[in-house]
Design an enzyme around this catalytic site. Structure first.
Site, mmCIF file in Angstrom:
data_model
loop_
_atom_site.group_PDB
_atom_site.id
_atom_site.type_symbol
_atom_site.label_atom_id
_atom_site.label_comp_id
_atom_site.label_asym_id
_atom_site.label_seq_id
_atom_site.Cartn_x
_atom_site.Cartn_y
_atom_site.Cartn_z
ATOM 1 N N CYS A 128 89.138 26.265 89.126
ATOM 2 C CA CYS A 128 88.421 25.204 88.396
ATOM 3 C C CYS A 128 89.363 24.161 87.788
ATOM 4 O O CYS A 128 89.083 22.962 87.821
ATOM 5 C CB CYS A 128 87.535 25.816 87.321
ATOM 6 S SG CYS A 128 88.281 27.200 86.456
ATOM 7 N N HIS A 241 86.243 22.512 81.001
ATOM 8 C CA HIS A 241 87.691 22.462 80.817
ATOM 9 C C HIS A 241 88.115 21.009 80.560
ATOM 10 O O HIS A 241 87.586 20.085 81.191
ATOM 11 C CB HIS A 241 88.416 22.936 82.083
ATOM 12 C CG HIS A 241 88.255 24.394 82.382
ATOM 13 N ND1 HIS A 241 87.696 25.297 81.508
ATOM 14 C CD2 HIS A 241 88.600 25.115 83.495
ATOM 15 C CE1 HIS A 241 87.703 26.500 82.050
ATOM 16 N NE2 HIS A 241 88.240 26.423 83.248
#
Ligand code: NAP
Length: 337
Positions: A128, A241
């Site tokens: 990710c 994130h």
């Protein structure tokens, strides 16, 4: 059209979003099967308004499946992908296990969709933290060739799965109540803290998560000359994130040019007005498939350097959305083996 598709790890944090995406997107398939471990086999999940039984992941589960999207821990992916491949089922795998296998394409559809055509039964989706960074790098690399990247990540607890999400909520509650709490997904308390280690020690002081950002970036761009220096940090944020990224290009790219390049790239969205306090933040980007860019500025320490801030939903574009897009490529090209 894919006749029969399976979601492996359908009960996990990423699996839950994949199910959601199948409900939201117009993905053509005939039949869908949900697979997980002994822990969840036999339970039911509601999908498109109907109850579906979760089936046990075993070799025979792939007998009539054309494409599987897998979101399981690495050792599980190591075992089940060959079961699927032997049964002519193509796997789009989210785990880290297959990504650097030279026989396995590592695909971000906005960057290297053609790599998916070379698959031999398994296609990997990147980590990710890599995916959002390479998406942001792509227009800059095309315009000015990136030589070097320095990146610090601020990674949400959902990156550590369902247990990571629970640890943040339950650990924070325990902290406020001055009660004991035993963390399951993290080696240190994450509530009201930062943990500057994601993964295990891998290479000369860098962690496995950090080295994924190095190797996967080079593989996706097909360019080992791109140097990446990452620092990965777990932060007490539930989802999305964030990354502070500094790139050095061969050809200088101004702030205005960078904004235009980002703006013109599908999947990227610029939110950049420091004077008015506007920049991407995790709590505003959750649930969105775009990768958000802000705080774009020239590097004061380097002639051809550009610094910016990048936020993306790790469970969506960082995982589920990217894998579903790869499966959509397969359905378009009828590339099932
Ligand atoms: N979270 C992210 O942001 C993210 C991003 C990119 C990639 N990934 C990768 O995606 C994978 C899944 O991550 P996650 O965050 O969704 O983890 P998670 O929430 O812990 O979910 C794990 C899933 O795998 C299943 N599973 C575990 N052991 C199994 C076994 N022995 N047999 C069959 N199924 C098994 C679980 O099923 P049960 O319900 O039966 O336990 C669950 O459905 C990992 O490889 C991770 O590195 C995650």
């Amino acid at each position: 059209m894919i006749e029969s598709i399976a979601i492996v790890g359908a009960t996990g944090a990423v699996g839950r979003i994949i199910r959601q995406l199948f409900e939201e997107r117009d993905f053509p398939y005939g039949k869908i099967t949900f697979l997980a471990s002994q822990r969840s086999a036999g339970t039911t999940i509601t999908f498109k308004g109907e109850e579906h039984e979760v089936k046990l992941l075993c070799p025979e589960a792939f007998d009539d499946i054309d494409v599987a999207i897998g979101s399981t821990p690495d050792p599980v992916a190591a075992e089940f992908c060959p079961w699927a491949r032997e049964r002519n089922c193509v796997v789009v795998d989210e785990s880290g296990y297959w990504r650097m296998d030279p026989e396995v394409p590592l695909v971000v559809p906005e960057i290297n969709p053609e790599a998916a055509d070379q698959h031999k039964g398994i296609i990997a989706s990147p980590n990710c933290s890599t995916t959002q960074m390479v998406l942001a790098m792509k227009p800059l690399h095309d315009a000015g060739k990136i030589r070097r990247v320095i990146v610090s990540t601020y990674q949400a607890t959902s990156g550590a799965g369902v247990q990571g999400q629970a640890d943040l909520i339950d650990g924070s509650r325990a902290f406020l109540d001055e009660a004991d709490y035993e963390y399951q997904a993290f080696a240190h308390p994450i509530a009201f803290n930062l943990i500057p280690q994601i993964g295990s020690h891998k290479h000369e002081g860098y962690t496995s998560e950090e080295m994924k950002m190095v190797y996967e970036t080079q593989k996706i761009f097909g360019d080992e000359s791109i140097k990446v220096c990452p620092t990965c940090v777990r932060v007490p944020v539930e989802n999305c994130h964030s990354e502070s990224i500094l790139v050095e290009t061969e050809k200088k790219i101004s702030v205005d040019e960078a904004k235009e390049l980002f703006d013109a790239t599908p999947g990227l969205k610029v939110v950049d007005d420091l004077g008015n306090g506007e920049y991407p933040m995790p709590n505003q980007c959750s649930g969105d498939d775009n990768t958000f860019i802000g705080r774009i500025r020239e590097d004061l320490s380097c002639e051809n350097g550009l610094a910016f801030w990048c936020v993306s939903d790790n469970l969506r574009k960082g995982a589920a959305t990217n894998a579903v897009q790869i499966a959509e490529l397969l359905s378009k090209t009828q590339a099932a083996v």
